[in-house]
Design a protein around this motif. Sequence first.
Motif, PDB file in Angstrom:
ATOM      1  N   UNK A 196       0.438  -1.676  -0.056  1.00  0.00           N
ATOM      2  CA  UNK A 196      -0.224   0.363   0.396  1.00  0.00           C
ATOM      3  C   UNK A 196       0.959   1.202   0.193  1.00  0.00           C
ATOM      4  N   UNK A 197       0.974   2.174  -0.817  1.00  0.00           N
ATOM      5  CA  UNK A 197       1.511   3.477  -0.822  1.00  0.00           C
ATOM      6  C   UNK A 197       2.289   3.435  -1.976  1.00  0.00           C
ATOM      7  N   UNK A 198       2.013   2.109  -2.065  1.00  0.00           N
ATOM      8  CA  UNK A 198       3.959   2.360  -3.516  1.00  0.00           C
ATOM      9  C   UNK A 198       3.661   2.026  -4.381  1.00  0.00           C
ATOM     10  N   UNK A 199       4.462   2.800  -5.746  1.00  0.00           N
ATOM     11  CA  UNK A 199       3.557   1.870  -6.873  1.00  0.00           C
ATOM     12  C   UNK A 199       5.126   1.505  -7.645  1.00  0.00           C
ATOM     13  N   UNK A 200       4.836   0.639  -8.436  1.00  0.00           N
ATOM     14  CA  UNK A 200       5.316  -0.968  -9.080  1.00  0.00           C
ATOM     15  C   UNK A 200       5.318  -0.174 -10.648  1.00  0.00           C
ATOM     16  N   UNK A 211      -6.338  -4.934 -21.426  1.00  0.00           N
ATOM     17  CA  UNK A 211      -4.881  -5.260 -20.884  1.00  0.00           C
ATOM     18  C   UNK A 211      -5.456  -5.146 -19.039  1.00  0.00           C
ATOM     19  N   UNK A 212      -5.741  -4.330 -18.811  1.00  0.00           N
ATOM     20  CA  UNK A 212      -6.630  -4.228 -17.007  1.00  0.00           C
ATOM     21  C   UNK A 212      -7.858  -4.947 -16.665  1.00  0.00           C
ATOM     22  N   UNK A 213      -9.238  -5.498 -17.989  1.00  0.00           N
ATOM     23  CA  UNK A 213      -9.697  -6.766 -17.566  1.00  0.00           C
ATOM     24  C   UNK A 213      -8.955  -7.346 -17.658  1.00  0.00           C
ATOM     25  N   UNK A 214      -7.897  -7.940 -18.715  1.00  0.00           N
ATOM     26  CA  UNK A 214      -7.578  -9.436 -18.737  1.00  0.00           C
ATOM     27  C   UNK A 214      -6.825  -9.827 -16.807  1.00  0.00           C
ATOM     28  N   UNK A 215      -6.233  -8.553 -16.128  1.00  0.00           N
ATOM     29  CA  UNK A 215      -5.747  -8.210 -15.562  1.00  0.00           C
ATOM     30  C   UNK A 215      -6.414  -8.530 -14.028  1.00  0.00           C
ATOM     31  N   UNK A 216      -7.598  -8.886 -14.343  1.00  0.00           N
ATOM     32  CA  UNK A 216      -8.515  -8.250 -13.187  1.00  0.00           C
ATOM     33  C   UNK A 216      -8.675  -9.988 -12.961  1.00  0.00           C
ATOM     34  N   UNK A 217      -9.515  -9.840 -14.439  1.00  0.00           N
ATOM     35  CA  UNK A 217     -10.016 -11.501 -14.785  1.00  0.00           C
ATOM     36  C   UNK A 217      -9.247 -12.725 -14.113  1.00  0.00           C
ATOM     37  N   UNK A 229     -10.137   0.914  -8.877  1.00  0.00           N
ATOM     38  CA  UNK A 229     -10.214   1.962  -9.410  1.00  0.00           C
ATOM     39  C   UNK A 229      -9.188   2.987  -9.974  1.00  0.00           C
ATOM     40  N   UNK A 230      -8.591   3.110 -10.869  1.00  0.00           N
ATOM     41  CA  UNK A 230      -7.350   4.182 -10.502  1.00  0.00           C
ATOM     42  C   UNK A 230      -5.845   3.675 -10.386  1.00  0.00           C
ATOM     43  N   UNK A 231      -5.845   2.660 -10.067  1.00  0.00           N
ATOM     44  CA  UNK A 231      -4.230   1.566  -9.356  1.00  0.00           C
ATOM     45  C   UNK A 231      -4.207   1.065 -10.414  1.00  0.00           C
ATOM     46  N   UNK A 232      -4.454   0.610 -11.355  1.00  0.00           N
ATOM     47  CA  UNK A 232      -3.444   0.224 -12.772  1.00  0.00           C
ATOM     48  C   UNK A 232      -3.134   1.313 -13.789  1.00  0.00           C
ATOM     49  N   UNK A 233      -2.310   1.668 -14.531  1.00  0.00           N
ATOM     50  CA  UNK A 233      -2.324   2.436 -15.608  1.00  0.00           C
ATOM     51  C   UNK A 233      -1.300   2.354 -16.799  1.00  0.00           C
ATOM     52  N   UNK A 234      -1.357   2.268 -17.647  1.00  0.00           N
ATOM     53  CA  UNK A 234      -0.272   1.784 -18.640  1.00  0.00           C
ATOM     54  C   UNK A 234       0.719   3.291 -19.408  1.00  0.00           C
ATOM     55  N   UNK A 235       1.646   3.497 -19.682  1.00  0.00           N
ATOM     56  CA  UNK A 235       2.008   4.557 -21.011  1.00  0.00           C
ATOM     57  C   UNK A 235       2.603   4.123 -21.910  1.00  0.00           C
ATOM     58  N   UNK A 236       2.341   4.840 -22.863  1.00  0.00           N
ATOM     59  CA  UNK A 236       2.326   4.828 -24.444  1.00  0.00           C
ATOM     60  C   UNK A 236       3.458   5.514 -24.749  1.00  0.00           C
ATOM     61  N   UNK A 237       4.079   5.419 -25.792  1.00  0.00           N
ATOM     62  CA  UNK A 237       5.833   5.965 -26.686  1.00  0.00           C
ATOM     63  C   UNK A 237       4.525   7.199 -26.925  1.00  0.00           C
ATOM     64  N   UNK A 268      -0.037   0.499  -6.066  1.00  0.00           N
ATOM     65  CA  UNK A 268      -0.855   1.185  -7.884  1.00  0.00           C
ATOM     66  C   UNK A 268       0.511   0.004  -8.691  1.00  0.00           C
ATOM     67  N   UNK A 269       0.196  -0.406  -9.756  1.00  0.00           N
ATOM     68  CA  UNK A 269       0.586  -0.647 -11.167  1.00  0.00           C
ATOM     69  C   UNK A 269       0.195   0.374 -12.298  1.00  0.00           C
ATOM     70  N   UNK A 270       2.189   0.440 -12.888  1.00  0.00           N
ATOM     71  CA  UNK A 270       1.867   1.273 -13.821  1.00  0.00           C
ATOM     72  C   UNK A 270       2.778   0.572 -14.951  1.00  0.00           C
TER      73      UNK A 270
END
Length: 579
Positions: A196-200, A211-217, A229-237, A268-270
């Motif tokens: 809790x409180x850390x970001x991976x 992707x997030x739906x697959x991880x939740x499944x 909500x908001x715990x998973x995020x993605x970044x793209x080029x 959190x996972x980014x």
Amino acid sequence: MKYSRWFAVLAAVPLLGAGAVPASAAPPQISARAYLSGQNPQGMAVLAKAVSDPAGPAYRHFLSAQQFWHDFGPTPGQTAEVQDELRAAGATVTGATSHYVAFTASPAQVEAWAKAAPDHVIAVVPAAGNGSPAQQANDAETDAPATACSHYYGEVVVKSLPEAYGRTEFPATSCGYLPSQLRKAYGVTHSGLTGKGVKIGVVGIGTDPQFENSLNADATAFGDKAFAPGQFAQRYPTGQSSVCDEPTWGIEREMDATIAHGMAPDADVVYSAANCAADKTDPQATMISLLDGLDRLVDDRAVDVVSTSWTTLDSNVSPAMIAAWDQTFQQSAIEGIGLYYSSGDKGDNSAGGTRAPQTEYPASDPWVTAVGGTTLEVDKNSDYLFETGWGTTETDSSGDGKTWSTSPPGSFNTGAGGGRSALFHQPPYQNGVVPTALSKGDRVVPDVAVDADFYAGLAVPDPLPGGLTNGGTSLASPLFAAIQADAQQAAGTPIGFANPLLYAHHGSAMFHDVTDHPFGGTPVARVVSETDEHGNALPGTATLITDGHDGALTATPGYDDVTGLGSPALGYLAAFSTR
């Protein structure tokens, strides 16, 4: 003098030799990046070491991302000067970031520019698409045990096998571990920590809109909670669509993020996607895109720990590429971000082949934590039972099931990467811990290890009958990174580059001292086999898996080149809670 030193780095890049071109043809064009040295590269290296040294007064006095760029980043004037010098040499500047200036030029134009001795360039690396020699990076892999499999060690025993090691009965391989079992085995459950409180951060290649739906499944299937909500995020080029995929990228990506969430459910996972142009058969293209993916997380300190499972052989990496990576590694250390890389899945990279033993990059770099692999076994309560170094041999039974096709232990299958690096000298934190016979004065990999066995890895939801597992050090790296997220929660402060701290506690209650022979002289072996209703092996279906055979690498008491310092014991997370 500056010219000769700098151009030696440039010339080391294997892609800058264009070959003969007909006189009537246009000069060949090279796409490359000039990585900027910034304001104080020497001071940056000094500070990165100081904030990572547990015995020093600057330990964990990290800088914010804004402070880092103010003190060490390139100034607008430095960037403009490099651009002007490139244009003056006839090159075409195609872009610029806070890390590099991108350009295209002929070899003659590059040489003319190099003679100008640019003051603000630390390295020049080729951009993707210049035809690098092929070498596949690290992949997640799967193995599917047949009908007989165990949810814990010895739950299922296969009988009526050909005799080996004085026995005709062996435990079946694992059906695959749930994240809850791995949390219990490595002390996370006992600690009560959740990240809790850390970001991976997880760096991979490609992504998809679901992707997030697959991880939740996956989490739901494992009996864990889905992302809030908001715990998973993605970044793209920049400019890249979110749709970018290839099957093996998807396996790797999903496993990495799934186990990160599984071992630290409240972190959190980014996920940062490398450029879609990355090609896993082209190490230069892959490495430069993965560096971009890491920069995307480090530049604004979006995360606290980062795991990357993609690597390439040390022989594929130029001095210029190392210089570019090390700059980001030192930036990460200064900002208090820990970096974790897989050690590889082919042992010493010579077992079963003719190549000379070698380690894999970036795991071999002294600025990162290299995560090796073990074979983990748990009891019926999912408590830790024992581990061996991950390295397996296989031998099949004959068609009638009365003999083995070859004498056990059989031929090498796969195992954790490790050994002595030919690229780097021994870092100070390994002094006095790594045996001289292993190091010979050089960096030795790995630093730590956790479960990576393809036959005892992470379970896959909706498995085939008999189970299906994901494994490799591609599993081990995000697994350990997530444990570090739990450790940061316990410490109440970022850990940053962990190696100096970890090595300072070698041989302590923080680690399981993993060896290849937990039973003494009795080999550890398991079986993959189809069976009848009485547990008897069906003829011709059995494969004997013998553990603790990782090429020329061996897991021995103390530090070793398969498991490093060992795996996290119950005392591991407890040690951080007292700091």
